[in-house]
Motif scaffolding. Structure first.
Motif, PDB file in Angstrom:
ATOM      1  N   ARG A   1       2.039  -0.832  46.661  1.00 51.84           N
ATOM      2  CA  ARG A   1       1.074   0.186  46.234  1.00 51.84           C
ATOM      3  C   ARG A   1       0.278   0.733  47.415  1.00 51.84           C
ATOM      4  O   ARG A   1       0.105   1.953  47.544  1.00 51.84           O
TER       5      ARG A   1
ATOM      6  N   THR B   1      -7.563  -0.381  41.354  1.00 55.16           N
ATOM      7  CA  THR B   1      -7.705  -1.767  40.881  1.00 55.16           C
ATOM      8  C   THR B   1      -9.132  -2.154  40.499  1.00 55.16           C
ATOM      9  O   THR B   1      -9.316  -3.143  39.787  1.00 55.16           O
TER      10      THR B   1
ATOM     11  N   CYS C   1      -2.476   6.563  38.008  1.00 58.27           N
ATOM     12  CA  CYS C   1      -3.160   5.314  38.348  1.00 58.27           C
ATOM     13  C   CYS C   1      -2.550   4.107  37.637  1.00 58.27           C
ATOM     14  O   CYS C   1      -2.411   3.037  38.233  1.00 58.27           O
TER      15      CYS C   1
ATOM     16  N   PRO D   1       0.801  -5.186  45.178  1.00 61.54           N
ATOM     17  CA  PRO D   1      -0.218  -4.633  46.079  1.00 61.54           C
ATOM     18  C   PRO D   1       0.329  -4.125  47.405  1.00 61.54           C
ATOM     19  O   PRO D   1      -0.077  -3.059  47.876  1.00 61.54           O
TER      20      PRO D   1
ATOM     21  N   ASP E   1      -7.523   1.991  47.361  1.00 63.34           N
ATOM     22  CA  ASP E   1      -6.881   1.075  46.412  1.00 63.34           C
ATOM     23  C   ASP E   1      -7.858   0.646  45.314  1.00 63.34           C
ATOM     24  O   ASP E   1      -7.450   0.418  44.162  1.00 63.34           O
ATOM     25  N   ARG E   2      -9.137   0.550  45.640  1.00 63.69           N
ATOM     26  CA  ARG E   2     -10.123   0.150  44.637  1.00 63.69           C
ATOM     27  C   ARG E   2     -10.289   1.204  43.545  1.00 63.69           C
ATOM     28  O   ARG E   2     -10.751   0.895  42.442  1.00 63.69           O
TER      29      ARG E   2
ATOM     30  N   TYR F   1      -1.010   0.881  39.500  1.00 54.64           N
ATOM     31  CA  TYR F   1      -1.563  -0.455  39.250  1.00 54.64           C
ATOM     32  C   TYR F   1      -0.453  -1.475  39.013  1.00 54.64           C
ATOM     33  O   TYR F   1      -0.580  -2.647  39.367  1.00 54.64           O
TER      34      TYR F   1
END
Length: 356
Positions: free
Chosen positions: A297, A328, A286, A294, A324-325, A290
């Motif tokens: 990713r 992030t 992760c 974006p 993605d959350r 990160y």
């Protein structure tokens, strides 16, 4: 006196694509040229390659069929045709038989009609498209075709870009249809499908049919407001042209090409970055994810989700945003359920993506 400008335009577009097909065959490694009986597209040694046109009987595909029939023999290429009977309208089998007759009159050979059963997954338009490409894949494999030509025009490209924009699916969706692609069927041949007319407008194709006295069929589904693309074609695009002026179609098609170039570059970046964000056991880390931009990713995440078994056609931007959350916006949230019974979950600083 030469041919009508519309006829000259479609023939030139097809000639260029056929030259590309021959170039690809020349560059193909030895061993990939197999006989049709082997079930692999290509050409047996000394046998002319076969190129098929997918023809519905509409103006775009009839113009394409006529151009292929004219250009292919001059390059030593066999030209054939396939029409797909979706069975969605009364008398569709008779319509398909009529298209076969028209293609035969153009001296295409082989010519076939293939009947399919359209499912319900993804809506009527998507289901019909999936069934159509599966049938084209099967026919191309069985006949040993090197390529299948599709009659999508610049207008179709503009509509595809607008549909992608409406879905909010990102730059890849705005890329529209590529000139060269594989099919969504099981074969996925990367160079099977060719779209010669993406720089030609629909009116040119129709004009080419008219001056050659080619009978065409106007599919009633193309004007049925029950279908999203039909509403966009007859209501949405005309409204945009009224508000913004002429040139909207050309601008949207140009946007598709620019978006495709950007998307291809980002996809290549993501493919290279993926190896660097996995630990020694192949798990996604992760912290390293990160640190990626974006856009890169999310592409890495999408690749991982598809590799885990999620169907690409059912995977939308909102799905990837939720995954993605986990990177992030980590707040201890639970697993994310994705299409294809795939599950994404954060565990001990690693992102675990697997079928549940």
């Amino acid at each position: 006196m030469g041919p009508h400008p519309a006829v000259a335009a479609i023939r030139l577009a097809v000639r260029r694509v056929l030259h590309d097909v021959l170039t690809d065959l020349t560059d193909r490694p030895a061993g990939l040229h197999r006989t049709p009986s082997g079930g692999t597209p290509g050409t047996a040694a000394g046998s002319p390659p076969l190129v098929l046109v997918a023809c519905s009987g509409g103006a775009d595909s009839m113009a394409l069929a006529s151009a292929l029939a004219f250009e292919a023999p001059k390059l030593g290429i066999r030209a054939g045709g396939i029409t797909v009977d979706h069975g969605l309208q009364a008398g569709s089998d008779l319509r398909a038989a009529e298209v076969v007759t028209r293609m035969t009159a153009l001296r295409l050979d082989p010519v076939e009609s293939v009947a399919v059963r359209v499912g319900r997954g993804g809506g009527p338009e998507a289901a019909a498209r999936d069934a159509r490409y599966a049938a084209l894949d099967e026919a191309a494999d069985r006949l040993g075709a090197t390529a299948v030509l599709l009659g999508h025009t610049r207008d179709d490209q503009a509509e595809t870009v607008l549909l992608g924009l409406a879905r909010g699916s990102g730059i890849r969706s705005l890329s529209g249809m590529p000139e060269v692609s594989g099919g969504p069927g099981v074969s996925g041949r990367s160079h099977r499908y060719r779209r010669p007319f993406l720089q030609i407008d629909r009116q040119t194709a129709r004009k080419a049919c008219m001056v050659q006295s080619l009978a065409v069929w106007d599919d009633p589904h193309n004007i049925d407001p029950a279908y999203t693309r039909s509403r966009l074609r007859h209501e949405g695009l005309p409204a945009l042209e009224k508000a913004l002026g002429k040139g909207v179609v050309e601008a949207l098609a140009r946007t598709a090409q620019l978006s495709r170039d950007d998307a291809d570059a980002l996809d290549a970046w993501a493919a290279e970055a993926e190896a660097g964000v996995r630990d020694e056991d192949g798990r996604l880390e992760c912290a390293k994810l990160y640190a990626l931009p974006p856009a890169v990713r999310r592409r890495v995440l999408r690749r991982a989700v598809v590799a885990a078994g999620s169907p690409a056609g059912s995977l939308f931007a909102r799905h990837i945003e939720e995954v993605d959350r986990l990177i992030t916006g980590w707040r201890g949230q639970g697993a994310i359920n994705l299409p294809g019974r795939v599950e994404a979950q954060r565990q001990g600083g690693r992102l675990v993506i697997r079928q549940g």
